[in-house]
Design a protein around this motif. Structure first.
Motif, PDB file in Angstrom:
ATOM      1  N   SER A  77       0.841  -1.196   0.000  1.00  0.00           N
ATOM      2  CA  SER A  77       0.000   0.000   0.000  1.00  0.00           C
ATOM      3  C   SER A  77       0.876   1.246   0.000  1.00  0.00           C
ATOM      4  O   SER A  77       2.086   1.185   0.147  1.00  0.00           O
ATOM      5  CB  SER A  77      -0.902   0.011   1.238  1.00  0.00           C
ATOM      6  N   ASN A  78       0.245   2.376  -0.173  1.00  0.00           N
ATOM      7  CA  ASN A  78       0.934   3.661  -0.123  1.00  0.00           C
ATOM      8  C   ASN A  78       0.309   4.546   0.939  1.00  0.00           C
ATOM      9  O   ASN A  78       0.055   5.733   0.720  1.00  0.00           O
ATOM     10  CB  ASN A  78       0.879   4.342  -1.493  1.00  0.00           C
ATOM     11  N   ARG A  79       0.078   3.980   2.123  1.00  0.00           N
ATOM     12  CA  ARG A  79      -0.560   4.727   3.197  1.00  0.00           C
ATOM     13  C   ARG A  79       0.222   5.979   3.586  1.00  0.00           C
ATOM     14  O   ARG A  79      -0.357   6.951   4.085  1.00  0.00           O
ATOM     15  CB  ARG A  79      -0.716   3.854   4.446  1.00  0.00           C
ATOM     16  N   PHE A  80       1.528   5.957   3.381  1.00  0.00           N
ATOM     17  CA  PHE A  80       2.362   7.063   3.843  1.00  0.00           C
ATOM     18  C   PHE A  80       2.993   7.834   2.693  1.00  0.00           C
ATOM     19  O   PHE A  80       3.998   8.510   2.880  1.00  0.00           O
ATOM     20  CB  PHE A  80       3.414   6.535   4.817  1.00  0.00           C
ATOM     21  N   GLN A  81       2.374   7.739   1.504  1.00  0.00           N
ATOM     22  CA  GLN A  81       2.824   8.523   0.369  1.00  0.00           C
ATOM     23  C   GLN A  81       2.779  10.005   0.731  1.00  0.00           C
ATOM     24  O   GLN A  81       1.787  10.496   1.281  1.00  0.00           O
ATOM     25  CB  GLN A  81       1.930   8.260  -0.841  1.00  0.00           C
ATOM     26  N   LYS A 133       4.202  11.512   3.059  1.00  0.00           N
ATOM     27  CA  LYS A 133       4.316  11.749   4.493  1.00  0.00           C
ATOM     28  C   LYS A 133       5.795  11.825   4.883  1.00  0.00           C
ATOM     29  O   LYS A 133       6.648  11.192   4.265  1.00  0.00           O
ATOM     30  CB  LYS A 133       3.643  10.639   5.302  1.00  0.00           C
ATOM     31  N   GLU A 157       6.178   2.093   2.040  1.00  0.00           N
ATOM     32  CA  GLU A 157       4.819   2.601   1.830  1.00  0.00           C
ATOM     33  C   GLU A 157       4.810   4.063   1.405  1.00  0.00           C
ATOM     34  O   GLU A 157       3.798   4.754   1.535  1.00  0.00           O
ATOM     35  CB  GLU A 157       3.979   2.396   3.085  1.00  0.00           C
ATOM     36  N   PHE A 195       0.537   0.742  11.942  1.00  0.00           N
ATOM     37  CA  PHE A 195      -0.891   0.836  12.240  1.00  0.00           C
ATOM     38  C   PHE A 195      -1.173   2.045  13.121  1.00  0.00           C
ATOM     39  O   PHE A 195      -2.068   2.855  12.826  1.00  0.00           O
ATOM     40  CB  PHE A 195      -1.375  -0.434  12.934  1.00  0.00           C
ATOM     41  N   SER A 221      -1.033   5.299  11.302  1.00  0.00           N
ATOM     42  CA  SER A 221      -1.905   5.450  10.137  1.00  0.00           C
ATOM     43  C   SER A 221      -3.283   5.989  10.510  1.00  0.00           C
ATOM     44  O   SER A 221      -3.676   6.033  11.673  1.00  0.00           O
ATOM     45  CB  SER A 221      -2.067   4.098   9.443  1.00  0.00           C
ATOM     46  N   GLU A 222      -4.030   6.344   9.473  1.00  0.00           N
ATOM     47  CA  GLU A 222      -5.409   6.807   9.675  1.00  0.00           C
ATOM     48  C   GLU A 222      -6.314   5.685  10.148  1.00  0.00           C
ATOM     49  O   GLU A 222      -7.390   5.940  10.697  1.00  0.00           O
ATOM     50  CB  GLU A 222      -5.949   7.404   8.370  1.00  0.00           C
ATOM     51  N   GLU A 223      -5.883   4.436   9.982  1.00  0.00           N
ATOM     52  CA  GLU A 223      -6.678   3.316  10.497  1.00  0.00           C
ATOM     53  C   GLU A 223      -6.755   3.344  12.016  1.00  0.00           C
ATOM     54  O   GLU A 223      -7.646   2.739  12.614  1.00  0.00           O
ATOM     55  CB  GLU A 223      -6.064   1.987  10.023  1.00  0.00           C
ATOM     56  N   SER A 235      -7.042   6.248  13.760  1.00  0.00           N
ATOM     57  CA  SER A 235      -7.358   7.662  13.992  1.00  0.00           C
ATOM     58  C   SER A 235      -8.050   7.919  15.328  1.00  0.00           C
ATOM     59  O   SER A 235      -8.038   9.050  15.827  1.00  0.00           O
ATOM     60  CB  SER A 235      -8.235   8.195  12.851  1.00  0.00           C
TER      61      SER A 235
END
Length: 250
Positions: free
Chosen positions: A2-6, A8, A30, A227, A230-232, A234
């Motif tokens: 994934s690119n959750r931290f693109q 960032k 990521e 985790f 991440s926004e997951e 939040s």
């Protein structure tokens, strides 16, 4: 992947080996722009090469405030803000009560408590509102370990930083959590246990005490850190997340 931290910006202290290295690599994989610290230039250079991607190494000892300033100066040269700080630099040595020296106490608290405190405090001007801070705790914060009382005390302090800082930072919506690994297969653990056959035997013994039946891997701790960052996560704030195969639950 994934690119959750693109796009960032992530700071990982103590990023040249073990959990820090695995976590820095996971963030870079990521899409993050990652800054790592280490005290030895050769280890720092090797880590930067191993991680790849958008990675910058900054030599420094996080127990030294001038080195922390130098870290954030390096960040500011490339970025206007920071999204994640993983205050991971730390360490400890075995010393039973009766053999604890002032130097042992000072070195352990300076690295594990003073270093974490000022790594986070000095990041505040750069941290964006809504950012994430993760602190490295330990299962020793809640369970006793022979000859490890000073280290354990530092990790109890780190855990309580998270509890209090979420109140100090609530107006900026900055989340602060602690990840507390159990026995994890790192070079630092081998050194702590004396290396070679002695370390292998101790790790085998400890694995038998863990419900999962084995010790952890740095990459498993890294997944928990990502985790929490991440926004997951939040709505996850102020917790101590044990990543220990169930060890402290029994």
């Amino acid at each position: 992947m994934s690119n959750r931290f693109q796009n960032k910006v992530v700071v990982v202290t103590g990023g040249t080996s073990g959990i820090g290295l695995a976590t820095a690599r996971a963030f870079a994989d990521e899409g993050a722009s990652v800054f790592i610290t280490g005290r030895r230039q050769d280890a720092l250079d090797a880590a930067v090469k191993a991680i790849g991607g958008q990675i910058t190494g900054v030599r420094g000892d996080m127990a030294e405030l001038a080195d922390i300033d130098r870290l954030y100066d390096a960040v500011q040269q490339k970025h206007a803000r920071t999204d994640v700080v993983f205050a991971n630099a730390g360490g400890g040595e075995l010393a039973p009560l009766g053999a604890i020296t002032e130097e042992h106490y000072r070195r352990t608290f300076d690295t594990n408590v003073k270093g974490v405190l000022f790594t986070v405090q000095k990041a505040l001007p750069l941290l964006r509102d809504g950012a994430s801070v993760i602190l490295t705790g330990s299962t020793t914060s809640v369970s006793g370990t022979p000859a490890f009382s000073v280290y354990s005390a530092t990790k109890a302090a780190v855990r309580n930083f998270a509890r209090n800082w979420i109140l100090d930072l609530k107006d900026r919506r900055i989340r602060v959590n602690a990840v507390s690994p159990g026995v994890t297969d790192t070079a630092g653990l081998d050194h702590l246990f004396g290396g070679g056959d002695a370390a292998s035997g101790t790790k085998d013994y400890l694995a038998g005490l863990i419900p999962a039946g084995r010790i952890g891997q740095p990459e498993e701790i890294a997944k928990a850190v990502l985790f929490l960052a991440s926004e997951e996560a939040s709505f996850v704030n102020g917790i101590e997340l044990f990543v220990d195969g169930g060890q402290v639950q029994i």
